[in-house]
Design an enzyme around this catalytic site. Structure first.
Site, PDB file in Angstrom:
ATOM      1  N   CYS A 177     -19.055  -0.114  22.643  1.00 48.73           N
ATOM      2  CA  CYS A 177     -20.404  -0.077  22.906  1.00 48.73           C
ATOM      3  C   CYS A 177     -21.095   0.641  21.484  1.00 48.73           C
ATOM      4  O   CYS A 177     -21.215   1.862  21.472  1.00 48.73           O
ATOM      5  CB  CYS A 177     -20.809   0.887  24.265  1.00 48.73           C
ATOM      6  SG  CYS A 177     -22.120   0.435  24.926  1.00 48.73           S
ATOM      7  N   GLU A 206       4.733   4.481  -4.419  1.00 52.58           N
ATOM      8  CA  GLU A 206       4.645   4.499  -2.914  1.00 52.58           C
ATOM      9  C   GLU A 206       3.691   3.803  -2.245  1.00 52.58           C
ATOM     10  O   GLU A 206       2.666   4.104  -1.741  1.00 52.58           O
ATOM     11  CB  GLU A 206       4.542   6.221  -2.584  1.00 52.58           C
ATOM     12  CG  GLU A 206       3.223   6.880  -3.199  1.00 52.58           C
ATOM     13  CD  GLU A 206       3.270   8.355  -3.529  1.00 52.58           C
ATOM     14  OE1 GLU A 206       4.308   8.801  -3.262  1.00 52.58           O
ATOM     15  OE2 GLU A 206       1.941   8.935  -3.598  1.00 52.58           O
ATOM     16  N   PRO A 207       3.907   2.515  -2.307  1.00 51.27           N
ATOM     17  CA  PRO A 207       2.779   1.528  -1.680  1.00 51.27           C
ATOM     18  C   PRO A 207       2.930   1.433  -0.090  1.00 51.27           C
ATOM     19  O   PRO A 207       4.189   1.737   0.436  1.00 51.27           O
ATOM     20  CB  PRO A 207       3.425   0.238  -2.299  1.00 51.27           C
ATOM     21  CG  PRO A 207       4.961   0.591  -2.438  1.00 51.27           C
ATOM     22  CD  PRO A 207       5.007   1.817  -2.822  1.00 51.27           C
TER      23      PRO A 207
HETATM   24  C1  LIG Z   1      -2.948   6.064   0.737  1.00 49.39           C
HETATM   25  C2  LIG Z   1      -1.895   6.661  -0.455  1.00 49.39           C
HETATM   26  C3  LIG Z   1      -0.864   5.809  -0.564  1.00 49.39           C
HETATM   27  C4  LIG Z   1      -0.639   4.204  -0.317  1.00 49.39           C
HETATM   28  O1  LIG Z   1      -1.705   3.559  -0.496  1.00 49.39           O
HETATM   29  P1  LIG Z   1      -1.904   2.078  -0.514  1.00 49.39           P
HETATM   30  O2  LIG Z   1      -2.985   1.666  -0.960  1.00 49.39           O
HETATM   31  O3  LIG Z   1      -1.613   1.762   1.111  1.00 49.39           O
HETATM   32  O4  LIG Z   1      -0.606   1.526  -1.097  1.00 49.39           O
HETATM   33  C5  LIG Z   1       0.153   6.086  -1.549  1.00 49.39           C
HETATM   34  N1  LIG Z   1      -0.052   7.452  -1.900  1.00 49.39           N
HETATM   35  C6  LIG Z   1      -0.864   8.255  -1.616  1.00 49.39           C
HETATM   36  C7  LIG Z   1      -1.022   9.764  -2.117  1.00 49.39           C
HETATM   37  C8  LIG Z   1      -1.680   7.992  -0.727  1.00 49.39           C
HETATM   38  O5  LIG Z   1      -2.954   8.872  -0.579  1.00 49.39           O
END
Ligand SMILES: *Cc1c(COP(=O)(O)O)cnc(C)c1O
Length: 436
Positions: free
Chosen positions: A361, A290-291
């Protein structure tokens, strides 16, 4: 400046994005402006899919929309056949309002509220990543009330420290996220989930952090998940159909960053996971990633207008732009580094060492410390690269500075995706109510 598509008419000294000149974009939409090159986003997604196919893995790719969440971005994810990873009812609402298929949405969060879980249940989303014991009971109760079932994963805190920045590393044991692996909380969670037949436990989730450049940390996490899966199968009669290894694949913000090519990294992660499961006598479950950042960061560029300059003799020259931490808080938050050019004279040889300040600021409102930049004059355009992830989504109205506009460009054409906030927008939530 003529519109794009006709590159020969443009001076080669100007930055083009998706076939459109930056001066045209700045003129048409104003500054600061966040510009996304749509083909870069689609190429990243393509590379992910290609890598999975290369290693013949059963996979599911989700876009972590916290990196940049708008209706149009959700549409692109849907068109590309991705799942969507949401972490709040706001993100879920955005996705649903674009017609994103609820069956392809998964929800995260270490403190999902009753309202958020109710929305997830009534919309019948595809997966909930259950994070803690309170959530198991709350979700169980809400499912009973609704008379519905839902697929879940258990979020495991696998105790992997990927040596990333403290604020964005979530996999080590001391973390607010997930069930702790070492103290046996995951097994306790499995026992608790089994008391709620409306929760279908589909597998495990482990996200080890962000800006990760190699497969090592993922391999360690995958091995721990494989061992855990084996134990769950033997002792609890639970089969792991899905292994979600989270996001976190890194990108190149500056030359200091040296991530492996995306495809290689994904392939190594999958191969490591396969090896881990096979060495435990199991076959690789469906792999989910899940990127967020690696899908959108490099596609984004922020265009600012240069204003004032302050030279402190023998010390430093500050160049100030018309945005800053309000549209990009990542230096202030994480010490993030960026590369930039003067977009209207990007190939000019003569450079000077400067630091780029925002207009808020606050002394910490800096975009870049120490960069060799073409000599900047008031009115020039500064382009800061790789601002597509965690910039607009973390933007604020500090100092009542309106949030910037966002445009997408593709094949020489541009499209406004988010209009610039107006001063009236800033007042739109105010009421004249009396005390009562
Ligand atoms: C933030 C997060 C992601 C995505 O991370 P990236 O560094 O943007 O790829 C995926 N899964 C979980 C659970 C996250 O907290």
């Amino acid at each position: 400046m003529p519109k794009s598509g006709n590159d020969t008419l443009l001076s080669t000294n100007e930055l083009m994005i998706g076939g459109v000149s930056t001066s045209f974009l700045a003129e048409k939409y104003g500054t600061p402006l966040i510009v996304y090159d749509e083909s870069t986003i689609r190429k990243q997604i393509h590379d992910y899919k290609q890598a999975f196919r290369e290693v013949q893995a059963d996979f599911r790719l989700a876009y972590a929309c916290k990196a940049f969440c708008t209706a149009y971005m959700c549409q692109i994810a849907q068109e590309e056949g991705l799942w969507l990873d949401v972490v709040s009812a706001g993100e879920l609402f955005t996705a649903l309002s674009t017609g994103f298929s609820p069956k392809q949405i998964l929800m995260h969060g270490n403190n999902k509220t009753k309202d958020e879980l109710e929305l997830a249940i009534t919309s019948q989303i595809g997966l909930i990543v259950v994070d803690n014991f309170h959530e198991i009971e709350l979700l169980g109760e809400l499912l009973n009330q609704a008379g519905q079932s839902i697929d879940i994963l258990l979020r495991v805190s696998p105790g992997v420290d990927v040596h990333t920045h403290d604020f964005i590393s979530t996999g080590q044991q001391d973390s607010k996220f997930g069930f702790d692996l070492y103290s046996g909380q995951v097994e306790e969670a499995v026992v608790a989930v089994k008391k709620h037949p409306r929760m279908r436990l589909m597998g495990l989730h482990a996200h080890i952090g962000s800006q990760i450049f190699d497969a090592e940390g993922f391999a360690v996490a995958a091995k721990r998940m494989a061992d855990l899966s084996k134990k769950l199968e033997r002792e609890y009669d639970v089969l792991t159909h899905i292994l979600n290894l989270g996001g976190g694949l890194g990108i190149r913000y500056t030359e200091e960053d040296t991530p492996m090519p995306l495809e290689t990294l994904v392939e190594e992660v999958v191969l490591a996971a396969r090896k881990a499961y096979e060495s435990d006598g199991m076959s690789l479950p469906l792999i989910m990633l899940e990127p967020g950042r690696s899908i959108v960061a490099e596609a984004g560029t922020t265009i600012y207008r240069v204003g004032s300059r302050k030279e402190i003799p023998g010390l430093r020259t500050y160049i100030a732009v018309d945005g800053g931490m309000t549209d990009n808080p990542r230096l202030a938050l994480y010490g993030a580094k960026y590369e930039a050019v003067i977009a209207n004279r990007m190939n000019e040889k003569q450079k000077e060492l400067v630091s780029i300040a925002g207009k808020a600021c606050e002394s910490g409102d800096m975009l870049i410390w120490d960069i060799e930049l073409q000599k900047a004059k008031p009115g020039d355009l500064l382009a800061v690269f790789c601002t597509g992830a965690y910039n607009y989504s973390m933007a604020s109205n500090y100092n009542r500075i309106p949030r910037p506009a966002v445009v997408f460009v593709k094949e020489g054409k541009s499209r406004l995706v988010l209009r610039r906030e107006t001063y009236e927008d800033l007042l739109s939530l105010e009421t004249n109510d009396d005390f009562s």
